[in-house]
Motif scaffolding. Structure first.
Motif, PDB file in Angstrom:
ATOM      1  N   ARG A   8      45.381  32.359  56.523  1.00  0.00           N
ATOM      2  CA  ARG A   8      46.193  32.685  55.360  1.00  0.00           C
ATOM      3  C   ARG A   8      47.282  33.669  55.750  1.00  0.00           C
ATOM      4  O   ARG A   8      47.108  34.490  56.652  1.00  0.00           O
TER       5      ARG A   8
ATOM      6  N   VAL B  30      49.693  36.907  55.218  1.00  0.00           N
ATOM      7  CA  VAL B  30      49.477  38.227  54.619  1.00  0.00           C
ATOM      8  C   VAL B  30      50.694  39.119  54.849  1.00  0.00           C
ATOM      9  O   VAL B  30      51.547  38.837  55.684  1.00  0.00           O
TER      10      VAL B  30
ATOM     11  N   LEU C 276      55.588  39.591  51.427  1.00  0.00           N
ATOM     12  CA  LEU C 276      55.738  38.954  50.126  1.00  0.00           C
ATOM     13  C   LEU C 276      56.984  38.082  50.051  1.00  0.00           C
ATOM     14  O   LEU C 276      57.092  37.212  49.185  1.00  0.00           O
TER      15      LEU C 276
ATOM     16  N   CYS D 257      55.373  34.692  52.322  1.00  0.00           N
ATOM     17  CA  CYS D 257      54.045  34.136  52.067  1.00  0.00           C
ATOM     18  C   CYS D 257      54.028  33.345  50.756  1.00  0.00           C
ATOM     19  O   CYS D 257      54.677  33.722  49.788  1.00  0.00           O
TER      20      CYS D 257
ATOM     21  N   PRO E 281      51.706  32.782  47.857  1.00  0.00           N
ATOM     22  CA  PRO E 281      50.498  33.473  47.365  1.00  0.00           C
ATOM     23  C   PRO E 281      49.347  32.509  47.059  1.00  0.00           C
ATOM     24  O   PRO E 281      49.563  31.385  46.587  1.00  0.00           O
ATOM     25  N   GLY E 282      48.142  32.972  47.352  1.00  0.00           N
ATOM     26  CA  GLY E 282      46.948  32.226  46.983  1.00  0.00           C
ATOM     27  C   GLY E 282      46.678  30.979  47.797  1.00  0.00           C
ATOM     28  O   GLY E 282      45.897  30.123  47.384  1.00  0.00           O
ATOM     29  N   THR E 283      47.314  30.844  48.960  1.00  0.00           N
ATOM     30  CA  THR E 283      47.141  29.636  49.761  1.00  0.00           C
ATOM     31  C   THR E 283      46.458  29.949  51.093  1.00  0.00           C
ATOM     32  O   THR E 283      46.519  31.067  51.593  1.00  0.00           O
TER      33      THR E 283
END
Length: 262
Positions: free
Chosen positions: A93, A95, A98, A101, A103-105
């Protein structure tokens, strides 16, 4: 009246204590949960690059034809373990960044290749796969599931997971004469194989040696005999598949045996 005031103060203190503790614990992951994930970095290669389409340091050949598709990764020196890790599965994943990335994948990939070190550069410079770096090189199709391609060299987290595969373990027989080479692929469970034995109808169990990646070899005359295999994965589980290849097996053929639990 003073006793009533004292009761209210005590009740207020008790409620505030409960609220503070109920907020604190859920917001702080346990050490056990955090220890599953390790830090690394990841880059990608474009579809036009030949790095992992066919071949690779694990010997799986055409990755699409053999069922691995684009859910694959080349691993840096410290992760590759001289080829023993071939076939292991990882969840990765993105990290920290922002901007890039998604998010949530996360993605699940199989180790199929080696990212060679480049000692002309420092590990912090162009030598991304140099020791002591933990680094994954992904197909762009996999990379773009967790980050925008402009990110290039991204900080990620990874953890080893159990592999899920369709069908049984595949044994592809190569070689010539009494030299027998067997490529072992499509392995579920731990994914990576650490020991292999082979048996003909006229022999006992014969240990095979690792040639490279997940190619195993032996010098033995096993022609005109049905072949059985005993393989052990890195978690110590042993799987035995009897009479996988028939008596009239030939070089270049593939056969399917039993499968490890996922």
């Amino acid at each position: 009246m003073p006793s009533r005031r004292l009761f209210l103060l005590s009740l207020t203190f008790l409620l505030s204590t409960i609220l503070v503790h109920s907020h604190y614990f859920p917001s702080t992951p346990s050490a056990a949960a955090q220890s599953d994930w390790k830090s690394a970095r990841a880059t990608y290669y474009a579809a036009a690059d030949p790095i992992d389409a066919v071949g690779g340091a694990c010997g799986y050949g055409d990755l699409v034809k053999n069922g691995y598709g684009k859910a694959t990764a080349a691993l840096s020196t410290v992760l590759f373990e001289k080829g023993q890790i071939c076939g292991a599965c990882y969840e990765i994943r993105c990290v920290e960044d922002l901007r890039w990335c998604i998010p949530g994948t996360s993605i699940i990939v199989t180790a199929t290749n080696f990212c060679a070190p480049n000692y002309g550069f420092d590990a912090d410079g162009g030598g991304r796969c140099n020791p002591p770096n933990s680094h994954f090189v992904l197909p762009i199709e996999a990379f773009e599931k967790i980050a925008i391609w402009k990110a290039s060299n991204m900080p990620v987290q990874y953890r080893r997971i159990r592999c899920r595969k369709e069908g049984g373990v595949r044994f592809t027989i190569g070689g010539a004469g009494i030299f027998l080479s067997v490529l072992i692929s499509n392995v579920a469970g731990a994914g990576d194989v650490t020991a292999v034995k082979i048996k003909g109808s006229r022999t006992g169990w014969l240990p095979m040696g690792r040639n490279w990646g997940q190619n195993w070899h032996i010098n033995a005359d096993l022609k005109n005999q049905p072949l059985s295999f005993e393989i052990t994965s890195s978690d110590g589980v042993t799987l035995t598949s009897y009479n996988v290849a028939p008596k009239n097996w030939g070089f270049g053929q593939s056969f399917e045996g039993k499968q490890f639990d996922s």
